[in-house]
Design a protein around this motif. Structure first.
Motif, PDB file in Angstrom:
ATOM      1  N   LEU A 143       1.073  -1.293  -0.094  1.00 61.42           N
ATOM      2  CA  LEU A 143      -0.022   0.199  -0.017  1.00 61.42           C
ATOM      3  C   LEU A 143       0.801   1.334   0.070  1.00 61.42           C
ATOM      4  CD1 LEU A 143      -2.561  -1.018   2.723  1.00 61.42           C
ATOM      5  CD2 LEU A 143      -2.781  -1.308  -0.025  1.00 61.42           C
ATOM      6  N   TYR A 144       0.416   2.069  -0.637  1.00 58.73           N
ATOM      7  CA  TYR A 144       1.041   3.651  -0.616  1.00 58.73           C
ATOM      8  C   TYR A 144       0.308   4.466   0.510  1.00 58.73           C
ATOM      9  CZ  TYR A 144       2.875   2.486  -5.444  1.00 58.73           C
ATOM     10  OH  TYR A 144       3.324   1.797  -6.309  1.00 58.73           O
ATOM     11  N   THR A 145       1.369   5.215   0.838  1.00 58.67           N
ATOM     12  CA  THR A 145       0.874   6.053   2.039  1.00 58.67           C
ATOM     13  C   THR A 145       0.437   7.459   1.093  1.00 58.67           C
ATOM     14  OG1 THR A 145       3.072   7.082   2.568  1.00 58.67           O
ATOM     15  CG2 THR A 145       2.332   5.279   3.812  1.00 58.67           C
ATOM     16  N   LEU A 146      -0.276   8.310   1.961  1.00 61.53           N
ATOM     17  CA  LEU A 146      -0.752   9.708   1.421  1.00 61.53           C
ATOM     18  C   LEU A 146       0.592  10.433   0.939  1.00 61.53           C
ATOM     19  CD1 LEU A 146      -3.470  11.070   1.282  1.00 61.53           C
ATOM     20  CD2 LEU A 146      -2.900  12.534   3.178  1.00 61.53           C
ATOM     21  N   GLU A 147       1.764  10.283   1.681  1.00 56.66           N
ATOM     22  CA  GLU A 147       2.699  11.077   1.424  1.00 56.66           C
ATOM     23  C   GLU A 147       3.578  10.694  -0.118  1.00 56.66           C
ATOM     24  OE1 GLU A 147       2.104  10.290   4.422  1.00 56.66           O
ATOM     25  OE2 GLU A 147       1.854  11.996   5.321  1.00 56.66           O
ATOM     26  N   GLU A 148       3.275   9.251   0.079  1.00 56.54           N
ATOM     27  CA  GLU A 148       4.028   8.469  -1.256  1.00 56.54           C
ATOM     28  C   GLU A 148       3.166   8.931  -2.615  1.00 56.54           C
ATOM     29  OE1 GLU A 148       6.066   4.433   0.778  1.00 56.54           O
ATOM     30  OE2 GLU A 148       3.791   4.568   0.256  1.00 56.54           O
ATOM     31  N   ILE A 149       1.993   8.928  -2.253  1.00 53.27           N
ATOM     32  CA  ILE A 149       0.935   9.137  -3.524  1.00 53.27           C
ATOM     33  C   ILE A 149       1.423  10.893  -3.718  1.00 53.27           C
ATOM     34  CG2 ILE A 149      -1.539   9.721  -4.176  1.00 53.27           C
ATOM     35  CD1 ILE A 149      -0.585   6.827  -4.399  1.00 53.27           C
ATOM     36  N   GLY A 150       1.475  11.574  -2.983  1.00 51.36           N
ATOM     37  CA  GLY A 150       1.938  13.113  -3.089  1.00 51.36           C
ATOM     38  C   GLY A 150       3.229  13.138  -3.904  1.00 51.36           C
ATOM     39  N   GLU A 151       4.412  12.511  -3.559  1.00 51.02           N
ATOM     40  CA  GLU A 151       5.362  12.413  -3.976  1.00 51.02           C
ATOM     41  C   GLU A 151       5.348  12.126  -5.511  1.00 51.02           C
ATOM     42  OE1 GLU A 151       9.553  10.126  -3.543  1.00 51.02           O
ATOM     43  OE2 GLU A 151       8.663  10.556  -1.606  1.00 51.02           O
TER      44      GLU A 151
ATOM     45  N   TYR B  27      -6.085  15.143  -0.038  1.00 50.61           N
ATOM     46  CA  TYR B  27      -7.428  15.095   0.697  1.00 50.61           C
ATOM     47  C   TYR B  27      -8.634  15.569  -0.118  1.00 50.61           C
ATOM     48  CZ  TYR B  27      -5.652  13.358   5.189  1.00 50.61           C
ATOM     49  OH  TYR B  27      -5.107  12.980   6.067  1.00 50.61           O
ATOM     50  N   ARG B  28      -8.514  16.775  -0.869  1.00 48.27           N
ATOM     51  CA  ARG B  28      -9.588  17.316  -1.462  1.00 48.27           C
ATOM     52  C   ARG B  28     -10.017  16.636  -2.756  1.00 48.27           C
ATOM     53  NH1 ARG B  28      -7.404  21.780  -2.632  1.00 48.27           N
ATOM     54  NH2 ARG B  28      -6.883  21.339  -4.807  1.00 48.27           N
ATOM     55  N   ARG B  29      -9.139  16.096  -3.439  1.00 44.61           N
ATOM     56  CA  ARG B  29      -9.538  15.535  -4.623  1.00 44.61           C
ATOM     57  C   ARG B  29      -9.928  14.085  -4.402  1.00 44.61           C
ATOM     58  NH1 ARG B  29      -5.301  17.023  -8.946  1.00 44.61           N
ATOM     59  NH2 ARG B  29      -5.701  19.104  -9.204  1.00 44.61           N
ATOM     60  N   ARG B  30      -9.354  13.413  -3.293  1.00 46.52           N
ATOM     61  CA  ARG B  30      -9.928  12.093  -2.901  1.00 46.52           C
ATOM     62  C   ARG B  30     -11.514  12.321  -2.485  1.00 46.52           C
ATOM     63  NH1 ARG B  30     -11.568  10.408   1.757  1.00 46.52           N
ATOM     64  NH2 ARG B  30     -10.887  12.483   2.568  1.00 46.52           N
ATOM     65  N   LYS B  31     -11.916  13.134  -1.805  1.00 46.13           N
ATOM     66  CA  LYS B  31     -13.315  13.410  -1.349  1.00 46.13           C
ATOM     67  C   LYS B  31     -14.121  13.879  -2.807  1.00 46.13           C
ATOM     68  CE  LYS B  31     -15.869  15.128   2.175  1.00 46.13           C
ATOM     69  NZ  LYS B  31     -15.999  15.723   3.638  1.00 46.13           N
ATOM     70  N   GLN B  32     -13.682  15.028  -3.425  1.00 45.51           N
ATOM     71  CA  GLN B  32     -14.513  15.549  -4.449  1.00 45.51           C
ATOM     72  C   GLN B  32     -14.638  14.794  -5.885  1.00 45.51           C
ATOM     73  OE1 GLN B  32     -12.777  19.573  -5.166  1.00 45.51           O
ATOM     74  NE2 GLN B  32     -13.700  20.488  -3.537  1.00 45.51           N
ATOM     75  N   ASP B  33     -13.270  14.035  -6.248  1.00 42.83           N
ATOM     76  CA  ASP B  33     -13.371  13.459  -7.448  1.00 42.83           C
ATOM     77  C   ASP B  33     -13.383  12.045  -7.159  1.00 42.83           C
ATOM     78  OD1 ASP B  33     -12.779  16.047  -8.548  1.00 42.83           O
ATOM     79  OD2 ASP B  33     -10.581  15.759  -8.659  1.00 42.83           O
TER      80      ASP B  33
END
Length: 111
Positions: free
Chosen positions: A11-19, A29-35
């Motif tokens: 699994l990828y963490t939030l920081e890894e996805i951001g990188e 966080y915003r795109r996870r919710k809105q998109d």
């Protein structure tokens, strides 16, 4: 870090996805919710699988333009009433013009 660095099923963490996607934590966080990004929530933490990452990338890939234009949306509310008023006015104007051309030139001058 690249996608190939991870073992299948990891699994990828939030920081890894951001990188990987070059996005900030708040944007993710915003795109996870809105998109409606696919993800796993474990307690208060978010994790992403390799399949989730591929699905997210597919959401933003440019697609070939379709050969047919998209269907027109129905007019509602104010737009609809304005469109109806315009069509009524154009019909009335056409009827008036036809009626005036049918009158004799002398009668038109009197008016």
């Amino acid at each position: 870090m690249t996608i190939e660095d991870k073992q299948p099923g990891e699994l990828y963490t939030l920081e890894e996805i951001g990188e990987l996607l070059k996005l900030s934590r708040s944007t993710i966080y915003r795109r996870r919710k809105q998109d409606h990004w696919p993800h796993l929530q474990i307690g208060s933490e978010f994790r992403f699988t390799a399949e989730d990452l591929e699905a997210i990338q597919r959401l933003y890939r440019k697609q070939e333009p379709s050969p047919t234009p998209p269907p027109k949306r129905p007019l509602v509310g104010t737009k609809r009433s304005k469109a109806l008023a315009r069509s009524r006015n154009s019909r009335e104007g056409a009827e008036r013009g036809a009626a005036q051309s049918a009158e004799s030139p002398q009668e038109v001058r009197k008016a």
